[in-house]
Design an enzyme around this catalytic site. Sequence first.
Site: not given
Ligand code: CAA
Ligand code: FAD
Length: 380
Positions: A363
Amino acid sequence: MDFKLTEEHEMIRQAARDFAINELKPGVIERDEKQEFPKEQVKKMGELGFMGMMASPEYGGGGMDTVSYVLAMEELSKIDASASVVVSVNNSLVCWGLDTYGTEAQKEKYLSKLTTGEKIGAFCLSEPEAGSDATSQKTTAIDKGDHYILNGTKNWITNGSSAEIYLVIAHTDKQKKHRGINAFIVERGMEGFEVGPKEQKMGIRGSDTHSLTFNDVKVPKENRIGEDGFGFKFAMKTLAGGRIGIAAQALGIAAGAYELAKEYSKIRKAFGTEIKNHQAIAFKLADMHTSIEAARHMVMKAAWDKDNGNNYDLSGAMAKLYASQVAMDVTIEAVQVHGGNGYVKEYHVERMMRDAKITQIYEGTSEIQKIVISRSILAD
Ligand code: CAA
Ligand code: FAD
């Protein structure tokens, strides 16, 4: 300012605590060892209302506030973070996303099954080459009139094989960059949808993490969530709340490990006295307690922001960043307090140390939380 929980909050916390001790604790070591999904326990959590706590009651949800949810998350995570991530994904990513942005028909058809735990949900954003950089994903959904054709691969999906309802984020128009992204409801069983093998993980081993592939999957148009192009905002808004749940999970892991370390320090003797009487150990416990309390305040503040209509992007990101670091620090110290026993499965803290790490990765990694925080504080 009122730091007191309501009677209802206390009841929810107690119910989650009782469930964790009576239903999750037995077998938690074995499930971790065997990478076994807590199927029966998740079913029971559905029956008890833990799978759709904040969702609207008309769709089977509990209609509770975020404070109730984080209280439950903390208690469940004290014992079993593999089970609590199932709760977290189902509640704050899937149910919340559908309840907030879904159509009536989508809520009737899908949300009502998810809130009761009859079906489990998954949230599918990450891809092999698009994790933190979420807009650079390659999965496509091509508009064919009354349906979309979905192609691509999603990685590391929590509840990958146990879910039946998947929220999948995909590009519908790459030229439009993040504004050409949409979110879709995909059902297991749709032709061309395959679940890959289970990932072999360091921690949260009871949770099932899989890659998913979509080969020409036909997704009806009515399964798109929100207006055309809303998918990336949908993901970001949903994750903003999800991060509060993961912060609560991290808090629970830390608090669970601390409680075990404290109890152990009262019974283990070295140099003729209980180890709690050695200041090095007592000070470790003091540091653990202090950082946990600070993390708890941050988690509660973020939940309160969400409940009171305030922006919670910043408080949620700060809570996750801080609580996940506390989870890591506290679990390492909890192992240390246990000495050699800390390195042995029977004492639980080694599992908690392994489980804690994921809270700094999923996340949004800690580095990504710092991007969210710094952009927010530097915006004005
Ligand atoms: N609410 C609403 N809109 C948002 C927002 C928010 N919190 N954050 C960004 N946006 C919108 C921006 O307004 C923009 O839209 P507009 O141009 O229309 O205004 C658009 O999104 C793009 O925003 P950015 O230019 O800030 O995008 P970016 O490419 O720089 O990325 C980021 C921003 C915060 C790094 C985002 O890519 C991010 O959150 N990355 C991490 C992904 C992540 O958390 N993955 C989790 C997967 S789920 C998971 O992991 C579940 C699990 O394990 C259990
Ligand atoms: P990368 O994006 O390749 O990052 C590698 C390293 O570089 C990290 O240390 C990161 O912080 C750093 N990095 C990357 N970009 C930057 C930057 N701009 N500035 C500074 N540092 C940076 N995803 C889902 O969608 N749904 C799920 O249910 C879900 N469950 C998960 C469960 C597990 C057990 C795991 C391991 C992952 C899960 N994920 C899920 C994926 C998870 O959200 C991603 O692994 C996470 O967002 C990081 O992405 P990545 O692994 O590609 O790392």
